[in-house]
Design a protein around this motif. Sequence first.
Motif, PDB file in Angstrom:
ATOM      1  N   PRO A  77       3.576  18.016 -21.952  1.00 17.95           N
ATOM      2  CA  PRO A  77       2.212  17.943 -22.482  1.00 17.95           C
ATOM      3  C   PRO A  77       1.520  16.659 -22.017  1.00 17.95           C
ATOM      4  O   PRO A  77       2.178  15.715 -21.566  1.00 17.95           O
ATOM      5  CB  PRO A  77       2.410  17.908 -24.007  1.00 17.95           C
ATOM      6  CG  PRO A  77       3.835  18.193 -24.259  1.00 17.95           C
ATOM      7  CD  PRO A  77       4.590  17.973 -22.997  1.00 17.95           C
ATOM      8  N   HIS A  78       0.238  16.631 -22.147  1.00 20.02           N
ATOM      9  CA  HIS A  78      -0.536  15.433 -21.807  1.00 20.02           C
ATOM     10  C   HIS A  78      -0.009  14.255 -22.633  1.00 20.02           C
ATOM     11  O   HIS A  78       0.366  14.424 -23.803  1.00 20.02           O
ATOM     12  CB  HIS A  78      -2.025  15.677 -22.110  1.00 20.02           C
ATOM     13  CG  HIS A  78      -2.903  14.590 -21.598  1.00 20.02           C
ATOM     14  ND1 HIS A  78      -3.143  13.444 -22.316  1.00 20.02           N
ATOM     15  CD2 HIS A  78      -3.574  14.473 -20.431  1.00 20.02           C
ATOM     16  CE1 HIS A  78      -3.941  12.659 -21.618  1.00 20.02           C
ATOM     17  NE2 HIS A  78      -4.218  13.273 -20.462  1.00 20.02           N
ATOM     18  N   PRO A  79       0.041  13.074 -22.031  1.00 20.04           N
ATOM     19  CA  PRO A  79       0.561  11.914 -22.763  1.00 20.04           C
ATOM     20  C   PRO A  79      -0.114  11.672 -24.114  1.00 20.04           C
ATOM     21  O   PRO A  79       0.513  11.142 -25.036  1.00 20.04           O
ATOM     22  CB  PRO A  79       0.303  10.745 -21.811  1.00 20.04           C
ATOM     23  CG  PRO A  79       0.272  11.363 -20.459  1.00 20.04           C
ATOM     24  CD  PRO A  79      -0.311  12.738 -20.657  1.00 20.04           C
ATOM     25  N   SER A  80      -1.358  12.055 -24.255  1.00 23.10           N
ATOM     26  CA  SER A  80      -2.054  11.810 -25.518  1.00 23.10           C
ATOM     27  C   SER A  80      -1.808  12.907 -26.562  1.00 23.10           C
ATOM     28  O   SER A  80      -2.274  12.805 -27.691  1.00 23.10           O
ATOM     29  CB  SER A  80      -3.562  11.682 -25.275  1.00 23.10           C
ATOM     30  OG  SER A  80      -4.091  12.917 -24.817  1.00 23.10           O
ATOM     31  N   ALA A  81      -1.042  13.950 -26.180  1.00 25.04           N
ATOM     32  CA  ALA A  81      -0.750  15.030 -27.132  1.00 25.04           C
ATOM     33  C   ALA A  81       0.107  14.497 -28.273  1.00 25.04           C
ATOM     34  O   ALA A  81       0.837  13.511 -28.124  1.00 25.04           O
ATOM     35  CB  ALA A  81      -0.038  16.178 -26.422  1.00 25.04           C
ATOM     36  N   HIS A  86       5.494  16.925 -27.673  1.00 24.15           N
ATOM     37  CA  HIS A  86       6.473  16.305 -26.780  1.00 24.15           C
ATOM     38  C   HIS A  86       7.901  16.640 -27.219  1.00 24.15           C
ATOM     39  O   HIS A  86       8.766  16.913 -26.377  1.00 24.15           O
ATOM     40  CB  HIS A  86       6.268  14.785 -26.723  1.00 24.15           C
ATOM     41  CG  HIS A  86       4.998  14.397 -26.030  1.00 24.15           C
ATOM     42  ND1 HIS A  86       4.896  14.342 -24.668  1.00 24.15           N
ATOM     43  CD2 HIS A  86       3.773  14.073 -26.524  1.00 24.15           C
ATOM     44  CE1 HIS A  86       3.666  13.991 -24.334  1.00 24.15           C
ATOM     45  NE2 HIS A  86       2.963  13.828 -25.455  1.00 24.15           N
TER      46      HIS A  86
END
Length: 136
Positions: A77-81, A86
């Motif tokens: 997932p996007h790091p900011s998810a 994660h």
Amino acid sequence: MNIPSFHDGNLTGVQLAEGQVTLTLKRVDGQMYELVLSSVQALQMDDFREGNIINRLRVIQGSVPHSEILERLFPPPHPSAAENYHAAHAKSLQTKALKVEAGEAVVILIDPSYGADLVAFCDRITITALTTTTDE
């Protein structure tokens, strides 16, 4: 399964059909093969070209594939998810890796000298030598 060496051979074709992928491969000695990937869950290929030269064809089954290989097929997932995404992704990768280690799944890689860079995750593979005919 005994896979012959395809070093300096070619990936000459890729055919996709509802969960099945057929790779046509040519060895340096001219012998043609079909490598059929069944129940494909993920396939990623970059840089397919007219003259795809194989450096190495790898089959991973019965051992744990490196996490980078699985992440190429199943990106995180996007790091900011949120952290729960994660954690779920990490658990999913671990489950897939354990399936490969248990022999319930296979990872195929083509490391190119030139052209197609391929990785796939599937349930099973079969390889068949194709008969070649000569025109007179």
